[in-house]
Design a protein around this motif. Sequence first.
Motif, PDB file in Angstrom:
ATOM      1  N   THR A  95       0.935  -0.957   0.301  1.00 44.38           N
ATOM      2  CA  THR A  95      -0.029   0.475  -0.006  1.00 44.38           C
ATOM      3  C   THR A  95       1.009   1.275   0.170  1.00 44.38           C
ATOM      4  N   GLU A  96      -0.207   2.357  -0.536  1.00 42.06           N
ATOM      5  CA  GLU A  96       0.984   3.618  -0.127  1.00 42.06           C
ATOM      6  C   GLU A  96       1.336   3.819   1.393  1.00 42.06           C
ATOM      7  N   GLN A  97       0.776   3.778   1.916  1.00 41.80           N
ATOM      8  CA  GLN A  97       1.244   4.104   3.675  1.00 41.80           C
ATOM      9  C   GLN A  97       2.005   3.100   3.906  1.00 41.80           C
ATOM     10  N   ASN A  98       2.399   2.302   3.806  1.00 40.82           N
ATOM     11  CA  ASN A  98       3.590   0.665   3.985  1.00 40.82           C
ATOM     12  C   ASN A  98       4.497   0.916   3.125  1.00 40.82           C
ATOM     13  N   GLN A 115       5.400   4.585   1.885  1.00 42.14           N
ATOM     14  CA  GLN A 115       6.148   5.716   2.878  1.00 42.14           C
ATOM     15  C   GLN A 115       6.409   5.449   4.056  1.00 42.14           C
ATOM     16  N   LYS A 116       6.224   4.332   4.504  1.00 41.50           N
ATOM     17  CA  LYS A 116       6.683   4.203   6.429  1.00 41.50           C
ATOM     18  C   LYS A 116       8.302   3.527   5.238  1.00 41.50           C
TER      19      LYS A 116
END
Length: 114
Positions: free
Chosen positions: A41-44, A46-47
Amino acid sequence: MKRAVWIGSILLLCVSCVSSKEFYDWKGYNDAVYKYVKAPTEQNRQKLIGIYREIIENPYSIREVPPPGMYADYGFLLLETGETERALELLKKETEIYPESTPFIERIVKRLEP
């Protein structure tokens, strides 16, 4: 008495050689990569990018450089996002710090450069 002094000296020498730093500091890299590969995912993403930046900008380790492959791995992730120029910079940096990666990285760079 001499034996106690001898043993004490050896223990003192051993303790003084111990470093609080690790050879490389991975700062949560393994968990972040696992999460991203399992759920890209985009969240993962970015992390994971944040972890790469932290490791590269603040390499807290004995050698004071990021672990081998870190620049290259970060570069590949940036290729996925379309940041080709920055990815090329990171791939080239990998070969500067770890010259043994040159044969592999050069082939990739040649394909990406115009």
